[in-house]
Scaffold this motif. Structure first.
Motif, PDB file in Angstrom:
ATOM      1  N   ARG A 143       0.892  -1.176   0.000  1.00 44.64           N
ATOM      2  CA  ARG A 143       0.000   0.000   0.000  1.00 44.64           C
ATOM      3  C   ARG A 143       0.919   1.211   0.000  1.00 44.64           C
ATOM      4  NH1 ARG A 143      -5.555   1.356   0.244  1.00 44.64           N
ATOM      5  NH2 ARG A 143      -5.708   3.454   1.040  1.00 44.64           N
ATOM      6  N   ARG A 189       3.402  -1.328   3.976  1.00 47.69           N
ATOM      7  CA  ARG A 189       3.059   0.081   3.790  1.00 47.69           C
ATOM      8  C   ARG A 189       4.325   0.832   3.426  1.00 47.69           C
ATOM      9  NH1 ARG A 189      -1.822   1.038   5.038  1.00 47.69           N
ATOM     10  NH2 ARG A 189      -1.918   3.121   5.895  1.00 47.69           N
ATOM     11  N   ASP A 238      -3.011   0.537  -3.794  1.00 45.58           N
ATOM     12  CA  ASP A 238      -2.766  -0.878  -3.524  1.00 45.58           C
ATOM     13  C   ASP A 238      -2.132  -1.500  -4.757  1.00 45.58           C
ATOM     14  OD1 ASP A 238      -3.917  -0.906  -0.911  1.00 45.58           O
ATOM     15  OD2 ASP A 238      -5.888  -0.795  -1.857  1.00 45.58           O
TER      16      ASP A 238
END
Length: 86
Positions: A19, A39, A80
Motif C-alpha cells: 500500500r 506500507r 494498492d
C-alpha cells in the motif's frame, strides 16, 4: 533511514502486496502485521508513475534485489499494488 530486512521475501515468483502513500514527508517502509500489505511511504507525487517507481526502488532495496527484478502485476494507478519478483 533504516529499512527493515525483507531478504526472506526474495524468492523468485513471490508476490508482494503493498500500500503506497505518495507525497509523504519522509520515505518509510512498514511491515505491519502478518497478512497485511506492506506500507510504503514515498516523498514523490503520484504523477506519471513516479510514486510507483519510488515504491519499487525502496522495496527492492529492502529486499536486497535489483529493482529490475520487481515487476508490477497490478495497481499502476492505485495505492494498492502487487509486485512479483522475477
Amino acid at each position: 533511514m533504516a529499512l527493515p530486512d525483507l531478504s526472506a521475501l526474495a524468492v523468485p515468483g513471490a508476490e508482494i502486496a503493498v500500500r503506497v502513500t505518495p507525497n509523504a514527508r519522509r520515505e518509510a517502509l512498514d511491515v505491519g502485521e502478518a497478512g497485511q500489505p506492506l506500507r510504503i511511504s514515498v516523498t514523490v507525487v503520484p504523477e506519471d508513475g513516479r510514486a510507483t517507481q519510488a515504491a519499487r526502488d525502496l522495496l527492492a532495496q529492502a529486499m536486497g534485489v535489483a529493482k529490475t527484478r520487481l515487476v508490477l502485476v497490478r495497481g499502476a494507478k492505485s495505492r494498492d499494488k502487487l509486485f512479483r519478483l522475477d
